[in-house]
Design an enzyme around this catalytic site. Structure first.
Site, PDB file in Angstrom:
ATOM      1  N   GLN A   1       0.794  -1.225   0.000  1.00 46.97           N
ATOM      2  CA  GLN A   1       0.000   0.000   0.000  1.00 46.97           C
ATOM      3  C   GLN A   1       0.829   1.278   0.000  1.00 46.97           C
ATOM      4  OE1 GLN A   1      -2.609  -1.880   3.248  1.00 46.97           O
ATOM      5  NE2 GLN A   1      -4.001  -0.478   2.234  1.00 46.97           N
TER       6      GLN A   1
ATOM      7  N   ARG B   1       3.697  -0.126  13.011  1.00 47.29           N
ATOM      8  CA  ARG B   1       3.406  -1.446  12.450  1.00 47.29           C
ATOM      9  C   ARG B   1       3.507  -1.368  10.926  1.00 47.29           C
ATOM     10  NH1 ARG B   1      -2.107  -4.074  11.197  1.00 47.29           N
ATOM     11  NH2 ARG B   1      -1.321  -6.050  10.416  1.00 47.29           N
TER      12      ARG B   1
ATOM     13  N   HIS C   1       1.294  -9.529   4.709  1.00 46.98           N
ATOM     14  CA  HIS C   1       0.101  -8.665   4.679  1.00 46.98           C
ATOM     15  C   HIS C   1      -0.451  -8.666   3.244  1.00 46.98           C
ATOM     16  CE1 HIS C   1      -1.973  -4.996   6.632  1.00 46.98           C
ATOM     17  NE2 HIS C   1      -2.557  -5.170   5.464  1.00 46.98           N
TER      18      HIS C   1
ATOM     19  N   ASN D   1      -1.548 -11.074   8.395  1.00 47.76           N
ATOM     20  CA  ASN D   1      -2.575 -10.060   8.610  1.00 47.76           C
ATOM     21  C   ASN D   1      -3.911 -10.506   8.029  1.00 47.76           C
ATOM     22  OD1 ASN D   1      -3.441  -7.158   9.198  1.00 47.76           O
ATOM     23  ND2 ASN D   1      -3.943  -7.365   7.025  1.00 47.76           N
ATOM     24  N   GLU D   2      -4.941 -10.522   8.857  1.00 46.68           N
ATOM     25  CA  GLU D   2      -6.322 -10.759   8.411  1.00 46.68           C
ATOM     26  C   GLU D   2      -6.511 -11.955   7.488  1.00 46.68           C
ATOM     27  OE1 GLU D   2      -7.848  -7.100   6.750  1.00 46.68           O
ATOM     28  OE2 GLU D   2      -7.930  -6.131   8.703  1.00 46.68           O
TER      29      GLU D   2
ATOM     30  N   GLU E   1      -5.585   1.826  -1.274  1.00 45.09           N
ATOM     31  CA  GLU E   1      -6.528   1.061  -0.437  1.00 45.09           C
ATOM     32  C   GLU E   1      -7.148  -0.110  -1.209  1.00 45.09           C
ATOM     33  OE1 GLU E   1      -7.530   0.575   2.615  1.00 45.09           O
ATOM     34  OE2 GLU E   1      -6.038   1.962   3.428  1.00 45.09           O
ATOM     35  N   TRP E   2      -6.301  -1.023  -1.658  1.00 44.28           N
ATOM     36  CA  TRP E   2      -6.756  -2.253  -2.292  1.00 44.28           C
ATOM     37  C   TRP E   2      -7.794  -1.975  -3.379  1.00 44.28           C
ATOM     38  CZ3 TRP E   2      -2.901  -5.070  -0.918  1.00 44.28           C
ATOM     39  CH2 TRP E   2      -2.370  -4.971   0.358  1.00 44.28           C
TER      40      TRP E   2
ATOM     41  N   PHE F   1      -7.166   7.145   4.320  1.00 42.77           N
ATOM     42  CA  PHE F   1      -7.197   6.745   5.730  1.00 42.77           C
ATOM     43  C   PHE F   1      -6.106   7.419   6.573  1.00 42.77           C
ATOM     44  CE2 PHE F   1      -9.967   3.186   4.572  1.00 42.77           C
ATOM     45  CZ  PHE F   1     -10.671   2.934   5.747  1.00 42.77           C
TER      46      PHE F   1
END
Ligand SMILES: *[C@@H]1O[C@H](CO)[C@@H](O)[C@H](O)[C@H]1NC(C)=O
Ligand SMILES: *[C@@H]1O[C@H](CO)[C@@H](O)[C@H](O)[C@H]1NC(C)=O
Ligand SMILES: *[C@@H]1O[C@H](CO)[C@@H](O)[C@H](O)[C@H]1NC(C)=O
Ligand SMILES: *[C@@H]1O[C@H](CO)[C@@H](O)[C@H](O)[C@H]1NC(C)=O
Ligand SMILES: *[C@@H]1O[C@H](CO)[C@@H](O)[C@H](O)[C@H]1NC(C)=O
Length: 514
Positions: free
Chosen positions: A44, A101, A146, A191-192, A461-462, A470
């Protein structure tokens, strides 16, 4: 007389309490050791997609396919963090954060996974960031994976769908521990994974864009089977990395290792027991799916009952890999949805949570659960973070928790000006309100140890490309110049020990706290 005095005192105390609890936020409500930071991820922000002997990631390839990203953009340049990281570390230092992070691009370190060598240029890049952070007193909190993984691993064996990924991930993680673990004390394996697998294998919106009807419209895939196979490999990949760290590195390096989930809270839609049970089921399918195996040793019973043999089982060999527990749960929390039961009531199955036999939505009888944000599925519901934390506290015996992401997006379009974006009082109120509910959870005994704003700066943002911002810092995509938003100043003042009140602004009617 006496009782009047007591009454007066009680009133003053009550007002004071109201002021302290609902009106303001203060750094001293958190322990000194609490980590306050910002978060980003490699794809990102880094850009430099063809530099430094990096190979292509699945996101490099996917974002270049026509029609995949809202604004037709990609992360080729992004914030050019690869060349501007020193400026970015200075920016972080100006905020007064004590942690940052970020993630390591697998393709920069191991361009061909375990099928090629270690790329020293990639290692050097992350060494430089880590050293720059430490020189400013900022703890690096490193996500090993990520979303972005080398395209070669996707092409060779289908990445998460194959058990081969376990060997690759373990190898990658060990290279990270070896190269960076002398200085990195906080590790996140993946991540996620819940979101990666739902978007990648249920709805098909993310690479590798596999799914089946009615969940999505893909050329191949099986939305009711593949996510569970991929998740099994994800869980075991995570477990192998944790095993390697705990067996060979943790003692001498002295760090901790955990897993981060996209942690959406679910409220029952109707005040009936079916919906209370459905909300619990949605939580089990979304979060217990990963956290139950890595903390409690097996999948939730709710999943086994509904999925039967579609849900893989852990062999005794797998259980050996799972013998170590994680040191912390990483919570990426943004929003809350209502959940309706679809077993006893007739309802359309939710695309994202459909396998749990529920329908989830941000509306009840036409009333929104909270103000909308530019991300379709995200509503502002500050109390949700307290409930989310308390759920983890109860289910996982108060395993230490870090809020690894929380934040608000702003819609970016030709109609919005830089001034609109920089004047982000709605973000200030969002962070203020969510943090206030983190404080409440901590007062109820939850072991929360850190909070990271998503994100340090506006970034790719993807699927939303550059249409949502953000950041605490505004990025001008034409010049790549960074400008602090009001929220950056707010965070800095909060971290410097000022008492923070909610800002009144044009949105205060919809963004109000309590
Ligand atoms: C990239 O890798 C090749 C070997 O694969 C090496 O010869 C070359 O020097 C590397 N380039 C850079 C810029 O490190
Ligand atoms: C699915 O995708 C195909 C090919 O892209 C398209 O022709 C079809 O209309 C799509 N179906 C739905 C239900 O979106
Ligand atoms: C939910 O229903 C119970 C009775 O079934 C009732 O006592 C309670 O007040 C209701 N709660 C809400 C929020 O309506
Ligand atoms: C926004 O502006 C860009 C460049 O000026 C233009 O290419 C694009 O079409 C505009 N988008 C909309 C939705 O008007
Ligand atoms: C920011 O917004 C507030 C409230 O809408 C307004 O009073 C203020 O003038 C704005 N500041 C800037 C720099 O635009």
């Amino acid at each position: 007389m006496e009782s009047k005095k007591t009454l007066g005192l009680a009133l003053i105390l009550q007002l004071l309490q109201l002021f302290l609890v609902s009106g303001s936020l203060h750094r001293s409500q958190f322990p000194d050791s609490f980590l306050f930071g910002t978060a980003t991820s490699a794809y990102q922000i880094e850009g430099a997609w063809l530099e430094g002997n990096k190979s292509l990631t699945i996101w490099d390839v996917f974002s270049h396919l026509p029609g995949k990203i809202t604004d037709g953009s990609n992360g080729d340049v992004a914030d050019d963090h690869y060349h501007r990281y020193l400026e970015d570390v200075k920016m972080m230092h100006s905020l007064g954060i004590n942690a940052y992070r970020f993630s390591i691009s697998w393709s920069r370190i191991l361009p061909r996974g375990r099928f090629g060598g270690i790329n020293t240029e990639g290692v050097e890049f992350y060494n430089n960031i880590i050293n720059a952070l430490l020189s400013k007193g900022i703890q690096p909190v490193v996500t090993i994976c990520h979303f972005d993984l080398p395209q070669e691993l996707q092409d060779r064996y289908g990445a998460w769908l194959s058990s081969e990924i376990q060997e690759d991930f373990g190898y990658f993680a060990e290279v990270c521990f070896k190269e960076f673990g002398d200085r990195v004390k906080y590790w996140i394996t993946i991540n996620e994974p819940n979101l990666i697998l739902k978007f990648g294998y249920v709805t098909g919106g993310y690479p590798p864009a596999r799914c089946s009807q009615p969940f999505g419209n893909c050329t191949s895939g099986d939305s009711t089977r593949e996510p569970y196979i991929a998740a099994h490999n994800c869980i075991l990949s995570h477990a192998i990395a944790v095993d390697i760290y705990k067996s060979n590195y943790q003692m001498k390096q002295g760090g901790v290792i955990g897993l981060v989930l996209n942690s959406r809270w679910y409220e029952p839609l109707r005040n009936i027991s079916d919906d209370y049970i459905a909300a619990q089921r949605a939580l089990a399918f979304d979060l217990g799916w990963f956290l139950d195996p890595v903390i409690l040793g097996d999948y939730p019973t709710e999943m086994r009952e509904i999925l039967g043999s579609k849900l893989p089982t852990f062999t005794s060999e797998d259980r050996k890999k799972l013998r170590h527990k994680i040191d912390f749960i990483g919570i990426n929390h943004y929003t809350t949805h209502y959940v309706q039961d679809c077993i006893f009531s007739h309802c359309e199955l939710d695309k994202y949570n459909g396998n749990a036999l529920v329908f989830a939505s941000g509306e009840m009888n036409g009333q929104l659960i909270g103000p909308r944000t530019p991300i379709k599925s995200m509503y502002v519901v500050p109390y949700g973070i307290e409930k989310m934390i308390m759920y983890f506290k109860e289910r996982y015996n108060n395993t230490p928790m870090y809020i690894t992401e929380n934040g608000l997006g702003q819609k970016n379009s030709n109609d919005t000006s830089k001034d609109d974006m920089v004047n982000d009082t709605d973000r200030i109120n969002f962070i203020h309100d969510y943090l206030s509910y983190v404080v409440k959870a901590m007062r109820r005994g939850a072991d929360v140890r850190g909070y990271f704003v998503w994100s340090l700066m506006d970034s790719f943002e993807w699927l939303y490309g550059y249409t949502v911002r953000f950041g605490l810092f505004y990025v001008d995509w034409a010049t790549l110049k960074r400008t602090p938003k009001l929220s950056a100043k707010w965070y800095q003042e909060f971290l410097a020990g000022q008492r923070m009140l909610q800002k009144a602004d044009k949105n205060s009617k919809t963004q109000g706290f309590m």
